[in-house]
Design a protein around this motif. Structure first.
Motif, PDB file in Angstrom:
ATOM      1  N   GLY A  38       0.662  -1.020  -0.038  1.00  0.00           N
ATOM      2  CA  GLY A  38      -0.181  -0.227  -0.012  1.00  0.00           C
ATOM      3  C   GLY A  38       0.930   1.202  -0.062  1.00  0.00           C
ATOM      4  N   GLU A  39       0.026   2.265   0.037  1.00  0.00           N
ATOM      5  CA  GLU A  39       0.749   3.765   0.046  1.00  0.00           C
ATOM      6  C   GLU A  39       1.193   4.036   1.378  1.00  0.00           C
ATOM      7  OE1 GLU A  39      -0.495   6.599  -2.543  1.00  0.00           O
ATOM      8  OE2 GLU A  39      -0.412   4.949  -3.639  1.00  0.00           O
ATOM      9  N   ALA A  40       2.348   5.065   1.359  1.00  0.00           N
ATOM     10  CA  ALA A  40       3.034   5.377   2.663  1.00  0.00           C
ATOM     11  C   ALA A  40       3.020   7.055   2.655  1.00  0.00           C
ATOM     12  CB  ALA A  40       4.509   4.806   2.669  1.00  0.00           C
ATOM     13  N   ALA A  41       3.387   7.592   3.797  1.00  0.00           N
ATOM     14  CA  ALA A  41       3.473   8.988   3.854  1.00  0.00           C
ATOM     15  C   ALA A  41       4.953   9.049   4.578  1.00  0.00           C
ATOM     16  CB  ALA A  41       2.278   9.296   4.517  1.00  0.00           C
ATOM     17  N   CYS A  42       5.460  10.192   4.411  1.00  0.00           N
ATOM     18  CA  CYS A  42       6.588  10.533   5.124  1.00  0.00           C
ATOM     19  C   CYS A  42       6.653  12.292   5.187  1.00  0.00           C
ATOM     20  CB  CYS A  42       7.781  10.175   4.214  1.00  0.00           C
ATOM     21  SG  CYS A  42       9.281  10.536   5.166  1.00  0.00           S
ATOM     22  N   VAL A  43       7.191  12.618   6.457  1.00  0.00           N
ATOM     23  CA  VAL A  43       7.178  14.113   6.674  1.00  0.00           C
ATOM     24  C   VAL A  43       8.297  14.300   7.437  1.00  0.00           C
ATOM     25  CG1 VAL A  43       5.816  13.836   8.967  1.00  0.00           C
ATOM     26  CG2 VAL A  43       5.878  15.981   7.585  1.00  0.00           C
ATOM     27  N   TRP A 111       7.377   6.904  -6.545  1.00  0.00           N
ATOM     28  CA  TRP A 111       7.570   5.268  -6.613  1.00  0.00           C
ATOM     29  C   TRP A 111       8.827   4.988  -5.838  1.00  0.00           C
ATOM     30  CZ3 TRP A 111       3.263   2.679  -7.470  1.00  0.00           C
ATOM     31  CH2 TRP A 111       2.277   3.285  -7.980  1.00  0.00           C
ATOM     32  N   THR A 112       9.030   4.118  -4.805  1.00  0.00           N
ATOM     33  CA  THR A 112      10.207   3.899  -4.083  1.00  0.00           C
ATOM     34  C   THR A 112      10.777   2.767  -4.783  1.00  0.00           C
ATOM     35  OG1 THR A 112       8.958   2.317  -2.662  1.00  0.00           O
ATOM     36  CG2 THR A 112       9.328   4.487  -1.788  1.00  0.00           C
ATOM     37  N   MET A 113      10.245   1.813  -5.457  1.00  0.00           N
ATOM     38  CA  MET A 113      11.195   0.794  -6.263  1.00  0.00           C
ATOM     39  C   MET A 113      10.237   0.420  -6.972  1.00  0.00           C
ATOM     40  SD  MET A 113      12.732  -1.250  -3.012  1.00  0.00           S
ATOM     41  CE  MET A 113      11.477  -2.112  -2.275  1.00  0.00           C
ATOM     42  N   PRO A 114       9.866   0.890  -8.221  1.00  0.00           N
ATOM     43  CA  PRO A 114       8.930   0.557  -9.263  1.00  0.00           C
ATOM     44  C   PRO A 114       9.222  -0.738 -10.018  1.00  0.00           C
ATOM     45  CG  PRO A 114      10.228   2.284 -10.122  1.00  0.00           C
ATOM     46  CD  PRO A 114      10.414   1.914  -8.692  1.00  0.00           C
ATOM     47  N   THR A 118       4.953  -2.055  -5.154  1.00  0.00           N
ATOM     48  CA  THR A 118       3.433  -1.069  -5.421  1.00  0.00           C
ATOM     49  C   THR A 118       3.636   0.252  -4.658  1.00  0.00           C
ATOM     50  OG1 THR A 118       2.218  -2.263  -3.920  1.00  0.00           O
ATOM     51  CG2 THR A 118       2.141  -2.827  -6.227  1.00  0.00           C
ATOM     52  N   GLU A 119       4.731   0.352  -3.674  1.00  0.00           N
ATOM     53  CA  GLU A 119       4.526   1.571  -2.799  1.00  0.00           C
ATOM     54  C   GLU A 119       4.879   2.971  -3.311  1.00  0.00           C
ATOM     55  OE1 GLU A 119       6.663   2.022   1.521  1.00  0.00           O
ATOM     56  OE2 GLU A 119       7.980   2.703  -0.035  1.00  0.00           O
ATOM     57  N   ARG A 120       4.156   3.592  -3.196  1.00  0.00           N
ATOM     58  CA  ARG A 120       4.371   4.993  -3.744  1.00  0.00           C
ATOM     59  C   ARG A 120       4.140   5.842  -2.313  1.00  0.00           C
ATOM     60  NH1 ARG A 120       0.447   7.341  -7.974  1.00  0.00           N
ATOM     61  NH2 ARG A 120      -0.977   6.196  -6.510  1.00  0.00           N
ATOM     62  N   VAL A 121       5.365   6.641  -2.290  1.00  0.00           N
ATOM     63  CA  VAL A 121       5.368   7.197  -0.877  1.00  0.00           C
ATOM     64  C   VAL A 121       5.072   9.098  -1.073  1.00  0.00           C
ATOM     65  CG1 VAL A 121       7.941   7.742  -0.899  1.00  0.00           C
ATOM     66  CG2 VAL A 121       6.591   7.861   1.448  1.00  0.00           C
ATOM     67  N   HIS A 122       4.137   9.413  -0.221  1.00  0.00           N
ATOM     68  CA  HIS A 122       3.821  10.704  -0.457  1.00  0.00           C
ATOM     69  C   HIS A 122       4.565  11.388   0.658  1.00  0.00           C
ATOM     70  CE1 HIS A 122       0.247  10.237  -2.656  1.00  0.00           C
ATOM     71  NE2 HIS A 122       0.214   8.838  -2.057  1.00  0.00           N
ATOM     72  N   LEU A 123       5.402  12.641   0.088  1.00  0.00           N
ATOM     73  CA  LEU A 123       6.396  13.279   0.848  1.00  0.00           C
ATOM     74  C   LEU A 123       5.841  14.711   1.406  1.00  0.00           C
ATOM     75  CD1 LEU A 123       9.451  12.537  -0.859  1.00  0.00           C
ATOM     76  CD2 LEU A 123       8.804  11.373   0.954  1.00  0.00           C
ATOM     77  N   MET A 169      16.802   7.376   1.374  1.00  0.00           N
ATOM     78  CA  MET A 169      16.563   8.187   0.240  1.00  0.00           C
ATOM     79  C   MET A 169      15.093   8.968   0.379  1.00  0.00           C
ATOM     80  SD  MET A 169      15.663   6.948  -3.837  1.00  0.00           S
ATOM     81  CE  MET A 169      14.547   5.566  -3.295  1.00  0.00           C
ATOM     82  N   LYS A 170      14.150   8.760   0.973  1.00  0.00           N
ATOM     83  CA  LYS A 170      13.073   9.724   1.329  1.00  0.00           C
ATOM     84  C   LYS A 170      13.623  10.888   2.026  1.00  0.00           C
ATOM     85  CE  LYS A 170      10.778   7.069   5.034  1.00  0.00           C
ATOM     86  NZ  LYS A 170      12.235   6.166   5.005  1.00  0.00           N
ATOM     87  N   THR A 171      14.254  10.623   3.079  1.00  0.00           N
ATOM     88  CA  THR A 171      15.029  11.761   3.944  1.00  0.00           C
ATOM     89  C   THR A 171      15.782  12.664   3.168  1.00  0.00           C
ATOM     90  OG1 THR A 171      14.647  10.183   5.844  1.00  0.00           O
ATOM     91  CG2 THR A 171      15.997  12.149   6.217  1.00  0.00           C
ATOM     92  N   VAL A 172      16.681  11.963   2.432  1.00  0.00           N
ATOM     93  CA  VAL A 172      17.886  12.740   1.643  1.00  0.00           C
ATOM     94  C   VAL A 172      16.891  13.890   0.644  1.00  0.00           C
ATOM     95  CG1 VAL A 172      19.498  12.659  -0.254  1.00  0.00           C
ATOM     96  CG2 VAL A 172      19.514  11.395   1.732  1.00  0.00           C
TER      97      VAL A 172
END
Length: 186
Positions: A38-43, A111-114, A118-123, A169-172
């Motif tokens: 599923g989807e993810a979120a990061c702040v 997309w984190t690892m297309p 299936t993960e797409r992270v919302h930043l 990667m998302k933090t960078v």
């Protein structure tokens, strides 16, 4: 057009693992593996007055399995669990850092690892102040997250990105977005 001809679920737990038969436009078929959770979120919470960011340090099984120590410094993140990404980001920030965030600024959804997931992270970026620290953070006790809250100057975080000390990667990406949108903080 590429088409999925067959999906065989080989594991259905926190994440689902599938063997997928992909048919190419020329008719050839290729077996692929897909992880679906599923989807993810990061702040990335940042204090524009004190020029600091709040991150979390926690053990991560993927890097540990790969032989890379296993403890990462990263922005608060997690699955959306059916919530809107904005609400999930706020929930994760509260659980992991004890920060109550109100206004979130979207950086995008990626997309984190297309190639295999299936993960797409919302930043998001989110400004906060001293009054927004309403809890201790540390994660949800029954989830065994072992989270340490780390507040550091944005300039130190940028140097850690440059030296490889922050390698999530998302933090960078979020730190770079913060630097582009608010260069005076650095």
């Amino acid at each position: 057009m590429h088409v999925i001809d067959n999906i065989k679920t080989v594991h259905d737990g926190w994440g689902r693992f599938h063997l997928v038969t992909l048919r190419s436009p020329d008719g050839s078929e290729h077996l692929r593996q897909v992880e679906d959770h599923g989807e993810a979120a990061c702040v990335l919470p940042y204090d524009p007055v004190r020029h600091v960011v709040t991150l979390v340090r926690q053990p991560r099984v993927g890097p540990l399995f790969a032989g890379d120590g296993g403890v990462l410094l990263e922005a608060p993140a997690g699955l959306t669990d059916g919530e809107a990404p904005l609400e999930a980001a706020r929930r994760e920030a509260m659980e992991e850092t004890g920060l109550r965030l109100s206004d979130l600024d979207s950086v995008g959804a990626f997309w984190t690892m297309p190639g295999c997931a299936t993960e797409r992270v919302h930043l998001f970026l989110a400004a906060y102040g001293e009054a927004d620290r309403v809890g201790a953070g540390g994660g949800v006790p029954q989830e065994g997250e072992e989270i340490e809250v780390v507040e550091m100057p944005v300039a130190v975080a940028a140097r850690q990105v440059a030296s490889g000390g922050i390698c999530d990667m998302k933090t960078v990406l979020l730190l770079q977005a913060l630097q582009i949108r608010h260069p005076a903080l650095f």
